[in-house]
Design an enzyme around this catalytic site. Structure first.
Site, mmCIF file in Angstrom:
data_model
loop_
_atom_site.group_PDB
_atom_site.id
_atom_site.type_symbol
_atom_site.label_atom_id
_atom_site.label_comp_id
_atom_site.label_asym_id
_atom_site.label_seq_id
_atom_site.Cartn_x
_atom_site.Cartn_y
_atom_site.Cartn_z
ATOM 1 C CB SER A 195 -5.511 -2.934 -4.810
ATOM 2 O OG SER A 195 -5.083 -3.829 -3.835
ATOM 3 C CB SER A 241 -6.685 -3.592 -0.991
ATOM 4 O OG SER A 241 -6.177 -2.515 -1.760
ATOM 5 C CE LYS A 265 -7.899 0.880 -1.543
ATOM 6 N NZ LYS A 265 -6.890 0.171 -2.357
HETATM 7 N N1 GLN Z 1 -3.160 -8.070 -3.065
HETATM 8 C C1 GLN Z 1 -1.898 -7.402 -3.066
HETATM 9 C C2 GLN Z 1 -1.408 -7.277 -1.647
HETATM 10 O O1 GLN Z 1 -2.008 -7.836 -0.805
HETATM 11 C C3 GLN Z 1 -2.023 -6.074 -3.733
HETATM 12 C C4 GLN Z 1 -2.673 -5.039 -2.903
HETATM 13 C C5 GLN Z 1 -2.761 -3.725 -3.589
HETATM 14 O O2 GLN Z 1 -2.659 -3.611 -4.815
HETATM 15 N N2 GLN Z 1 -2.932 -2.693 -2.791
HETATM 16 O O3 GLN Z 1 -0.438 -6.663 -1.355
#
Ligand code: GLN
Length: 486
Positions: free
Chosen positions: A178, A154, A79
């Protein structure tokens, strides 16, 4: 193509028998990327030189008959919010578009020690903020099962690369789901370890008390191997756990008879899509057949987790992102007329809308006069949610729910409604609030052929028990053996 459909465990055997070389594997991954990547958008950049160099080292060791770490030579996607020395780390943000990492994250060093070739850096929601990967400043990621749908976020690029057969393994970061959400949307396995198991050193911080790095793979054993390769205490991360980590492979294939499994009542309501609900009910039956005891568990405070999360996460993000000011590194606005304008314009031009929204929310929640009403209250509520789970874990060993109440949605369909987007994480956020390990495993498909994920959550430090339970389910089903038809 057949080579790319294998699991890392299978590839390992082929490598040892010299049926394939590490160089072949890296070449095959890049060939696949050449043909398919334009449709997927999983990668921000490729790291060819590094991947080929690592493959060469592995092939030399094989030729000499030397011992190899379990995942040596197996292509992995990293990532793009994790530093890999000498390559760009952008967090999919304009503010870091040209930032080249001067050092390795601890996990990147561990990948190097384990001779795992990183083949590229994957696309994400800017600074890991999002659930659909649509917040990347560069390009969208498309779900390999249906190119008009989101891959989840994400870590959407990481999940899509494994599902599109562009890599065997990937690393992501999970602050509120995410890793697990994109794993579920893309039909693969994604694991968030207990908070502190994997060092966060060199991960671009989003919300430090929630962030955790974790693995993606095509089967639980691959994920367990990758987790073990990257986990462990690290002096460079003050929240890293100082506990010995047992190899999960030691217990992975043990029977689960006698295990007590709780089905979370609040996450299996009529708000859940029918196909998703049915898939979870069928998954629970598999555990019942394996000799587990099943029980409904109510977690009354769970409904507050999204509210708590979006205060804690945005507060921490507003503080973490203060460092992107145009002074030390990253983007700087052109020709500012004074220092204040340099700061403001740099941030105005460098950050995207969602990141700005979160900085504003977080700054507000931390500001004097509101701190007690919002941030402190949210932390107190977080404690109460933890107590809810502590009570549950007196009765059961594991909790089951859908990873998400729905399968992947159409690109663009939730962009005008941030609250609806935030609700995507209702099943995953609690694990980050309480620090526990959780995994998403493929457990079916909906009527339109989109993958469904089952979410298993264990008490803190029970990572190996969680992997064991996930393995047991996978061994009795075929859902991880399907591939997107691209
Ligand atoms: N979808 C969640 C957010 O928008 C979690 C994102 C994540 O785990 N990095 O914050």
């Amino acid at each position: 193509m057949e080579l790319l459909k294998k699991t890392a465990v299978e590839i390992r055997q082929m490598l040892l028998k010299k049926e394939v070389s590490a160089q072949d594997l890296v070449d095959a991954a890049y060939k696949r990327i050449d043909t398919i990547e334009e449709k997927i958008g999983a990668y921000n950049c490729l790291t060819k030189e590094y991947a080929l160099e690592t493959a060469k080292k592995v092939d030399e060791k094989i030729a000499k008959g030397e011992n190899l770490p379990p995942l040596a030579g197996i292509p992995l996607a990293l990532k793009d919010n994790i530093n890999l020395k000498g390559y760009k780390t952008t967090a999919s943000s304009k503010i870091l578009e040209n930032f080249v990492s001067p050092y390795d994250a601890t996990v990147s060093l561990k990948l190097k020690e384990n001779l795992i070739p990183v083949i590229g850096k994957t696309n994400l929601d800017e600074f890991a903020m999002g659930s659909s990967n649509e917040n990347s400043a560069f390009k969208k990621v498309h779900n390999p099962y249906n190119l008009n749908k989101v891959p989840g976020g994400s870590s959407g690029g990481s999940a899509a690369s494994v599902a599109a057969l562009e890599s065997y393994l990937a690393l992501g970061s999970d602050t509120g789901g995410s890793i697990r959400l994109p794993a579920s949307f893309c039909g693969i396995t994604g694991f968030k370890p207990t908070y502190g198991r994997v060092s966060r050193y060199g991960l671009i911080a989003f919300a430090s008390s929630l962030d955790q790095i974790g693995p993606f793979g095509r089967c639980v054993e691959d994920v367990a191997n990758l987790y073990f390769a990257i986990a462990g205490n690290d002096k460079k991360d003050s929240t890293s756990l100082n506990m010995k980590i047992e190899n999960p492979l030691g217990t992975l294939k043990n029977p689960v008879k006698g295990l007590k499994i709780g089905v979370i009542k609040e996450l299996l309501t009529d708000d859940v899509d029918e196909d998703v609900k049915n898939a979870i009910i069928s998954a629970v039956k598999i555990y019942e057949k394996s000799g587990c005891t099943i029980k409904e568990i109510s977690l009354p405070l769970l409904k507050h987790s999204i509210g708590i999360y979006y205060i804690v996460a945005t507060a921490e993000a507003s503080s973490n992102l203060a460092r992107f000011d145009g002074v030390k590194y990253g983007y700087r606005t052109k020709n500012p007329s004074n220092l204040m304008e340099m700061y403001t314009k740099t941030r105005q031009e460098g950050f995207g809308d969602e990141v700005k929204r979160r900085i504003m929310l977080g700054t507000y929640a931390l500001s004097s006069g509101y701190y007690d009403a919002y941030y402190k209250k949210a932390q107190q509520m977080r404690r109460l949610v933890k107590e809810d789970f502590d009570r549950a874990f007196k009765e059961v060993d594991l909790l089951v729910s859908p990873t998400c109440p729905n399968t992947a949605f159409e690109l663009g369909s939730r962009n005008d409604d941030p609250i609806k987007m935030y609700l995507t994480d209702v099943g995953t956020i609690c694990a980050n609030l309480i620090g526990s390990p959780a995994i998403s495993i493929p457990c079916g498909f909906d009527k339109s052929g989109m993958p469904i994920g089952a979410h298993l959550l264990a008490d803190c430090f029970n990572d190996n028990l969680l992997l064991q339970a996930a393995y047991n389910y996978e061994a009795q089903t075929e859902f991880n053996k399907y591939f997107a038809k691209l």
